[in-house]
Design a protein around this motif. Structure first.
Motif: not given
Length: 236
Positions: A79-83
């Motif tokens: 996952l990316g940071l915000d997810d």
């Protein structure tokens, strides 16, 4: 599954109720990790992993699953940071936390030096208690990233009538509230009726309520929220 195997990554996240992006939810494979550095499992429909981390494993409906905190750590490579923040918010969120901040920190210690640790540590600094949904978390991050003050997730508001209600994203000092309207708000008549009465009560008490949906561009939400905050004295 063998005794030294456990469900992990997006499979464990779905089982435990950690919100992940739709494309990860639709992954038809099951993710299974071999513990104690064992050989990664192989098989049709299986995404195998191997870990030397002394991960906590729990029984979930009779199945071996990594603990919520360990599962969150395994998501750092997917996952990316915000997810990752949104999934982590669920750990300490509503309606019932799945982990404590101490349990999360203990898991981070176990995963020290592993892939994705830099992202995990940054995500940890942005976790907030009392979030209720992935969309609320992503909206909070979008507002903060745009330079707006940080709102309270699901802050409790006491109205003059004595009624208490939670707001999705509460800018308490400015009496500004951002509300996310999901599909259930539109399709459930009882929910819609409750929402109307609740929003009328908030307006009567002087709250500026900004309603947003999945389709509203983030730029528009940021602009509307910033305008409301400035109207109430914010000088950002």
């Amino acid at each position: 599954m063998r005794d030294d195997h456990a469900f992990s990554h997006s499979t464990a996240a779905s089982m435990l109720g950690l919100p992940i992006p739709p494309d990860r939810e639709r992954d038809p494979r099951v993710h299974v990790s071999a513990l104690r550095g064992g050989r990664a499992p192989r098989g049709r429909g299986v995404a195998g992993h191997s870990t030397t981390v002394d991960a906590e494993v729990r029984r979930f409906r009779g199945l071996q699953v990594m603990s919520p905190s360990d599962t969150w750590c395994t998501l750092s490579t997917m996952l990316g940071l915000d997810d990752l923040v949104a999934a982590g918010d669920r750990l300490v969120g509503l309606p019932q936390p799945l982990a404590t901040f101490d349990e999360i920190d203990a898991a981070l210690d176990r995963y020290a030096g592993r892939a994705g640790m830099v992202r995990l540590l940054r995500a940890r600094s942005e976790l907030r208690a009392d979030s209720y949904s992935r969309q609320e978390s992503l909206l909070r991050l979008a507002l903060v990233r745009a330079g707006l003050p940080e709102p309270e997730p699901n802050g409790m508001i006491t109205l003059r009538s004595g009624r208490r209600t939670r707001g999705d994203l509460v800018f308490r000092g400015y009496r500004v509230l951002v509300e996310y309207d999901g599909e259930h708000h539109r399709l459930d008549l009882a929910q819609w009726t409750t929402d109307v009465a609740r929003l009328n009560d908030l307006a009567a008490d002087g709250w500026l309520v900004i309603r947003t949906t999945k389709r509203m561009p983030r730029s528009e939400l940021v602009e509307r929220t910033a305008r409301a905050l400035r109207d109430r004295g914010w000088r950002g």
